[in-house]
Design a protein around this motif. Structure first.
Motif, PDB file in Angstrom:
ATOM      1  N   PRO A 144       0.818  -1.216   0.000  1.00 39.05           N
ATOM      2  CA  PRO A 144       0.000   0.000   0.000  1.00 39.05           C
ATOM      3  C   PRO A 144       0.856   1.272   0.000  1.00 39.05           C
ATOM      4  O   PRO A 144       1.994   1.265   0.462  1.00 39.05           O
ATOM      5  CB  PRO A 144      -0.801  -0.101   1.300  1.00 39.05           C
ATOM      6  N   THR A 201      -5.538   0.515  -1.762  1.00 33.60           N
ATOM      7  CA  THR A 201      -4.091   0.289  -1.822  1.00 33.60           C
ATOM      8  C   THR A 201      -3.311   1.313  -1.013  1.00 33.60           C
ATOM      9  O   THR A 201      -2.090   1.308  -1.019  1.00 33.60           O
ATOM     10  CB  THR A 201      -3.572   0.335  -3.276  1.00 33.60           C
ATOM     11  N   VAL A 237       0.136   0.656  -9.600  1.00 32.57           N
ATOM     12  CA  VAL A 237      -1.291   0.914  -9.810  1.00 32.57           C
ATOM     13  C   VAL A 237      -1.575   1.124 -11.296  1.00 32.57           C
ATOM     14  O   VAL A 237      -2.534   0.574 -11.844  1.00 32.57           O
ATOM     15  CB  VAL A 237      -1.774   2.126  -8.970  1.00 32.57           C
ATOM     16  N   TRP A 290       4.589   2.749  -5.947  1.00 36.90           N
ATOM     17  CA  TRP A 290       3.157   2.484  -5.809  1.00 36.90           C
ATOM     18  C   TRP A 290       2.398   2.947  -7.050  1.00 36.90           C
ATOM     19  O   TRP A 290       1.571   2.216  -7.585  1.00 36.90           O
ATOM     20  CB  TRP A 290       2.614   3.196  -4.568  1.00 36.90           C
TER      21      TRP A 290
END
Length: 96
Positions: free
Chosen positions: A38, A86, A51, A47
């Motif tokens: 996350p 997330t 994503v 991250w």
């Protein structure tokens, strides 16, 4: 939810038909794991890349770039919920 991204996933959205972009598959649910780590406030770059790749693979990257100008509310909410899931619980409120 809209982001500006330097990642180039245009090939995914341009080859996807409108029906593919708005279609929700069985695997597209709130319980799915979009990325393994996350967002915690210090890992933005890794991250965001994860994503973008994940949503690109699902033909949903246009929701982030704004290319889906008439998104179905159901698909739009699903993408936003998946992204919010997330983000670390410590900082998620800042993105809601």
């Amino acid at each position: 939810m809209r982001i500006n991204s330097s990642h180039n996933f245009n090939h995914v959205s341009k080859t996807s038909t409108e029906s593919e972009v708005f279609k929700l598959e069985v695997s597209d649910n709130l319980g799915m794991m979009l990325v393994s780590v996350p967002l915690n406030g210090t890992n933005w770059l890794s991250w965001s890349r994860a994503v973008c790749r994940s949503l690109g693979a699902k033909s949903k990257f246009g929701f982030l770039t704004g290319e889906c100008v008439k998104p179905w509310i159901k698909a739009d909410c699903m993408v936003a919920s998946c992204i919010l899931s997330t983000i670390s619980k410590d900082i998620v409120q800042a993105y809601m």
